[in-house]
Write a protein that holds these residues in place. Sequence first.
Motif, mmCIF file in Angstrom:
data_model
loop_
_atom_site.group_PDB
_atom_site.id
_atom_site.type_symbol
_atom_site.label_atom_id
_atom_site.label_comp_id
_atom_site.label_asym_id
_atom_site.label_seq_id
_atom_site.Cartn_x
_atom_site.Cartn_y
_atom_site.Cartn_z
ATOM 1 N N MET A 49 18.495 -60.156 -105.219
ATOM 2 C CA MET A 49 17.592 -59.125 -105.725
ATOM 3 C C MET A 49 18.326 -57.797 -105.803
ATOM 4 O O MET A 49 19.429 -57.645 -105.271
ATOM 5 N N VAL A 50 17.695 -56.854 -106.458
ATOM 6 C CA VAL A 50 18.192 -55.478 -106.486
ATOM 7 C C VAL A 50 17.222 -54.625 -105.684
ATOM 8 O O VAL A 50 16.008 -54.695 -105.882
ATOM 9 N N GLU A 51 17.760 -53.833 -104.782
ATOM 10 C CA GLU A 51 16.937 -52.969 -103.931
ATOM 11 C C GLU A 51 17.423 -51.538 -104.095
ATOM 12 O O GLU A 51 18.620 -51.260 -103.968
ATOM 13 N N ILE A 52 16.522 -50.625 -104.424
ATOM 14 C CA ILE A 52 16.905 -49.224 -104.599
ATOM 15 C C ILE A 52 15.978 -48.326 -103.785
ATOM 16 O O ILE A 52 14.864 -48.705 -103.430
ATOM 17 N N GLY A 53 16.470 -47.126 -103.508
ATOM 18 C CA GLY A 53 15.693 -46.155 -102.741
ATOM 19 C C GLY A 53 14.653 -45.483 -103.620
ATOM 20 O O GLY A 53 14.808 -44.313 -104.005
ATOM 21 N N ALA A 54 13.606 -46.224 -103.956
ATOM 22 C CA ALA A 54 12.546 -45.705 -104.812
ATOM 23 C C ALA A 54 11.215 -46.222 -104.285
ATOM 24 O O ALA A 54 10.610 -47.120 -104.858
ATOM 25 N N GLY A 55 10.765 -45.657 -103.184
ATOM 26 C CA GLY A 55 9.486 -46.044 -102.592
ATOM 27 C C GLY A 55 8.546 -44.866 -102.551
ATOM 28 O O GLY A 55 8.855 -43.769 -103.031
ATOM 29 N N GLY A 56 7.396 -45.090 -101.943
ATOM 30 C CA GLY A 56 6.419 -44.016 -101.859
ATOM 31 C C GLY A 56 6.921 -42.802 -101.103
ATOM 32 O O GLY A 56 6.508 -41.679 -101.365
ATOM 33 N N GLY A 57 7.843 -43.023 -100.151
ATOM 34 C CA GLY A 57 8.368 -41.910 -99.376
ATOM 35 C C GLY A 57 9.627 -41.289 -99.946
ATOM 36 O O GLY A 57 10.193 -40.363 -99.344
ATOM 37 N N PRO A 59 17.783 -41.424 -103.156
ATOM 38 C CA PRO A 59 17.286 -42.502 -102.287
ATOM 39 C C PRO A 59 16.799 -42.022 -100.910
ATOM 40 O O PRO A 59 16.312 -42.822 -100.130
ATOM 41 N N GLU A 60 16.969 -40.705 -100.613
ATOM 42 C CA GLU A 60 16.501 -40.202 -99.325
ATOM 43 C C GLU A 60 14.984 -40.397 -99.217
ATOM 44 O O GLU A 60 14.247 -40.208 -100.192
ATOM 45 N N SER A 61 14.546 -40.788 -98.025
ATOM 46 C CA SER A 61 13.124 -41.074 -97.832
ATOM 47 C C SER A 61 12.568 -40.314 -96.643
ATOM 48 O O SER A 61 13.260 -40.125 -95.631
ATOM 49 N N ALA A 62 11.315 -39.904 -96.767
ATOM 50 C CA ALA A 62 10.632 -39.247 -95.651
ATOM 51 C C ALA A 62 10.226 -40.244 -94.585
ATOM 52 O O ALA A 62 9.885 -39.858 -93.464
#
Length: 691
Positions: free
Chosen positions: A326-334, A349-352
């Motif tokens: 799979m491909v996983e990237i830093g793109a989430g709700g946080g 990709p920084e996340s809270a």
Amino acid sequence: MAVDIGGTFTDVVLESGCRRYTTKLLTTPAAPERGVLDGMQRILADADIAPAEVALVVHGTTLATNAIIERKGARTAFITTEGFRDVLAMRNESRYDQYDLNIELPEPLVPRHLRFTVPERLDRAGRVLRPLDEEAVRALAPTLTRAKIESIAIGFLHGFVNPAHERRAASLLASLLPGIPLSLAAEVAPEMREWERFSTTVANAYVQPTIARYLRRLEAGMREVGFTAPVYLMQSGGRLTTIETACRFPIRLVESGPAGGAIFAAAIAREAGLDRVLSFDMGGTTAKVCLVDDHRAHEARGFEVARVGRFRKGSGLPLRIPVIEMVEIGAGGGSEARIDSLGRLAVGPESAGADPGPACYGRGGTRPTVTDANLELGRYDPALFAGGRLPLDADAARTALMRAVGAPLGLSSAMAAVGVIEIVDEAMANAARVHAIEAATALEGRTLIAFGGGGPVHATRIAEKLGIDQVLVPSGAGVGSAIGFLRAAIGFEAVRSLYQRLTSLDIAAVNALFAEMAHEAREVVAPASFGAAIRETRMASMRYVGQGHEISVPLPVRDLEPEDRAAIKRDYEAAYARFYNRPVPGSEIEVLSYFLVQETILPEPAPPPPQPMMRAVRSAERRKVRDGATGIEADWAVYARDALSPGDRILGPAIIAEAETSTLLGASWRGDVTAQGWLMLTHEREGDESR
């Protein structure tokens, strides 16, 4: 019961008969087991079930991944053959960007001053050229003590063929340094290619103390509150294993949470009869996309972690473990939004994460995130987020967006939010495009299965970008990965390298190798199978002589005979032709490694119920929502998912809200509730009369 620890949320699912209970709560990074135990007890209270009544607990976690990415693992030493101290730093001398004079490569997990060598040497056949210098091994003990080493990795040249030296060195150090865990390359990754083997072994040692302590604390905490059920861990390859195996090989847990999502999507595809699927899992910290064909997620023999180049193969640390591809990237709700040094809007990709979390959580976060942007656009009801357990602060979200994005770009907070969402949607769509290209397949004609807390929120817009006209949002989508844990088989994959030419294949040696691997797998799978039937598959990794990459070819599950060489050759050439259009006549073939998988056989799903006649329904509830694609604000209908019934048809623009997520339908989409209670969303083209 299934528990999935993510970077932001911990999801818990309980299945009892035909009833399913779910909950979502913030992860507790300082002590992850606390959030897990809180969630388990909360869901048991909702279901009015005692802990002792739970028959099985399945767990997945991102702790191993986070420890590597954040460089928060154990202080690790690496011991290798004299002269090979710098294999981890030299890598294989390839460059992921040939023309970048300032190329950045990931630093090894073990710095040079903690990499040690001892005199010993085996040849490629495992014959001893130089005996292990046991005094040199013993002499390392005081140095390792002074260096305050917490974990040790041992990898000798050609140790995958003959592990005697590695095992003897481990025995000596275990007696001198009791309590310090040891990871042997001959056990963690018994394959050729020393850089990949050593990198995987070092990563295993790096996360082993952290994971083992966590799992033991969790196990003890569960026993204290009354759980008696066995606990199994989801592995990166999509199969379950015991706590003991997970503590021994924690590196196999690196992608355990995302693997659960892929298993979930594959199970839904199987029940729905969908042969070509794109799995889309968006959580609080990352987004994952995975191709599922013929009801099975694509698998691989290894992957990279902690890449320093986005989408750049070769820019991370290689791990040779079974993994769902799979491909996983830093793109989430946080994922945090910011203006970069060139004055451009960037997201992630920084996340809270969970602490402090997005600004709207009211937990001290001040930077705007994707969740803040979705709230500003009207996509969430602030009072009902996460089932009402985490009310959101809309003013804090607006202030953060205006300060960090709107003011610098001269935009209103609403248009700043539109920009954030469009940037993150395009990043996720691009990740899917790259993944499809690397897999030599197309996305058109696939169904996108969306889940995770953010997946259904962003799914239709991403589908539009990818040319996909059908999106399926299954029940329990907000906790899909955890549900996937309950659909996984108990399994274990063993691997061994034995380099030979096919024409002179030593059949007896190969059969002995498979017998050893079958015994290793059986010891893990059989005790955990609960009497279920076990399926075994065997593969060989092969290539033409002189080539650098291999193709996996299936082998019969029995002792090989000399006559099998011709059939193996035909199968290899057929597989090669599928990749490269034709075989290479007259070229010799070599076999590098052998793989054996044992896994429990899952029951066949029940035939799908007949689909109902569709009837349009209307909602009296309306909400002002700004369209992320056009920037236009309008009244959108709002539906509660638990109030919908099979056969209901919803016409966009609309929001379908549930406890763990929300599903968005733009103006050109319609949603049908299937007989299973799933949402089948269809993109309506110009002239479509189905409304």
